[in-house]
Design a protein around this motif. Structure first.
Motif, PDB file in Angstrom:
ATOM      1  N   TYR A  20       2.773   4.369  -6.823  1.00 52.12           N
ATOM      2  CA  TYR A  20       2.363   5.597  -6.141  1.00 52.12           C
ATOM      3  C   TYR A  20       2.039   5.333  -4.667  1.00 52.12           C
ATOM      4  O   TYR A  20       2.313   6.166  -3.806  1.00 52.12           O
ATOM      5  CB  TYR A  20       1.154   6.198  -6.856  1.00 52.12           C
ATOM      6  N   LYS A  21       1.478   4.153  -4.385  1.00 49.47           N
ATOM      7  CA  LYS A  21       1.149   3.783  -2.999  1.00 49.47           C
ATOM      8  C   LYS A  21       2.316   3.112  -2.271  1.00 49.47           C
ATOM      9  O   LYS A  21       2.182   2.682  -1.131  1.00 49.47           O
ATOM     10  CB  LYS A  21      -0.066   2.844  -2.982  1.00 49.47           C
ATOM     11  N   GLY A  22       3.463   2.984  -2.948  1.00 46.01           N
ATOM     12  CA  GLY A  22       4.652   2.430  -2.304  1.00 46.01           C
ATOM     13  C   GLY A  22       4.586   0.935  -2.085  1.00 46.01           C
ATOM     14  O   GLY A  22       5.134   0.420  -1.114  1.00 46.01           O
ATOM     15  N   THR A  23       3.937   0.236  -2.988  1.00 46.73           N
ATOM     16  CA  THR A  23       3.827  -1.215  -2.856  1.00 46.73           C
ATOM     17  C   THR A  23       4.184  -1.864  -4.197  1.00 46.73           C
ATOM     18  O   THR A  23       4.730  -1.216  -5.076  1.00 46.73           O
ATOM     19  CB  THR A  23       2.416  -1.613  -2.357  1.00 46.73           C
ATOM     20  N   SER A  24       3.903  -3.145  -4.322  1.00 52.42           N
ATOM     21  CA  SER A  24       4.206  -3.874  -5.551  1.00 52.42           C
ATOM     22  C   SER A  24       2.998  -4.724  -5.941  1.00 52.42           C
ATOM     23  O   SER A  24       2.076  -4.915  -5.136  1.00 52.42           O
ATOM     24  CB  SER A  24       5.414  -4.782  -5.341  1.00 52.42           C
ATOM     25  N   LEU A  25       3.020  -5.235  -7.151  1.00 53.24           N
ATOM     26  CA  LEU A  25       1.926  -6.119  -7.582  1.00 53.24           C
ATOM     27  C   LEU A  25       1.856  -7.367  -6.701  1.00 53.24           C
ATOM     28  O   LEU A  25       0.775  -7.821  -6.356  1.00 53.24           O
ATOM     29  CB  LEU A  25       2.097  -6.526  -9.051  1.00 53.24           C
ATOM     30  N   ARG A  26       2.999  -7.917  -6.349  1.00 54.44           N
ATOM     31  CA  ARG A  26       3.007  -9.126  -5.494  1.00 54.44           C
ATOM     32  C   ARG A  26       2.363  -8.850  -4.127  1.00 54.44           C
ATOM     33  O   ARG A  26       1.589  -9.653  -3.624  1.00 54.44           O
ATOM     34  CB  ARG A  26       4.422  -9.655  -5.321  1.00 54.44           C
ATOM     35  N   LYS A  27       2.702  -7.709  -3.533  1.00 59.21           N
ATOM     36  CA  LYS A  27       2.109  -7.353  -2.239  1.00 59.21           C
ATOM     37  C   LYS A  27       0.617  -7.074  -2.382  1.00 59.21           C
ATOM     38  O   LYS A  27      -0.172  -7.425  -1.514  1.00 59.21           O
ATOM     39  CB  LYS A  27       2.823  -6.143  -1.636  1.00 59.21           C
ATOM     40  N   LEU A  28       0.244  -6.438  -3.486  1.00 55.08           N
ATOM     41  CA  LEU A  28      -1.169  -6.178  -3.753  1.00 55.08           C
ATOM     42  C   LEU A  28      -1.944  -7.486  -3.866  1.00 55.08           C
ATOM     43  O   LEU A  28      -3.015  -7.630  -3.275  1.00 55.08           O
ATOM     44  CB  LEU A  28      -1.323  -5.365  -5.039  1.00 55.08           C
ATOM     45  N   ILE A  29      -1.400  -8.450  -4.578  1.00 51.88           N
ATOM     46  CA  ILE A  29      -2.069  -9.745  -4.741  1.00 51.88           C
ATOM     47  C   ILE A  29      -2.206 -10.450  -3.393  1.00 51.88           C
ATOM     48  O   ILE A  29      -3.251 -11.027  -3.089  1.00 51.88           O
ATOM     49  CB  ILE A  29      -1.304 -10.619  -5.748  1.00 51.88           C
TER      50      ILE A  29
END
Length: 75
Positions: A20-29
């Motif tokens: 929903y925020k236009g990102t990925s788990l890897r980028k979040l980490i």
């Protein structure tokens, strides 16, 4: 965004928020590693989500990194 929490796993919920925020788990980490100084090991993070052993404080950090806040509201 209001969400019903019936029978949803934390991993699916967090994946939904990241998409929903236009990102990925890897980028979040990576963002959490920079902001909070946590490990940037994807496999460890993913395992915590999958096994549902993630701490509430970590969920709060995730919410913050994605631009959300956790609110408890009386019914």
């Amino acid at each position: 965004m209001e969400y019903k929490f019936e029978n949803i796993k934390i991993i699916d919920f967090i994946k939904t928020l990241t998409v929903y925020k236009g990102t990925s788990l890897r980028k979040l980490i990576a963002k959490l590693a920079l902001q909070k100084g946590i490990s940037d090991c994807y496999s460890n993070f993913y395992a915590k989500l999958k096994k549902e052993t993630i701490k509430f404080s970590e969920v709060a950090d995730i919410a913050d990194a994605l631009g959300y806040e956790i609110i408890f509201k009386e019914k």
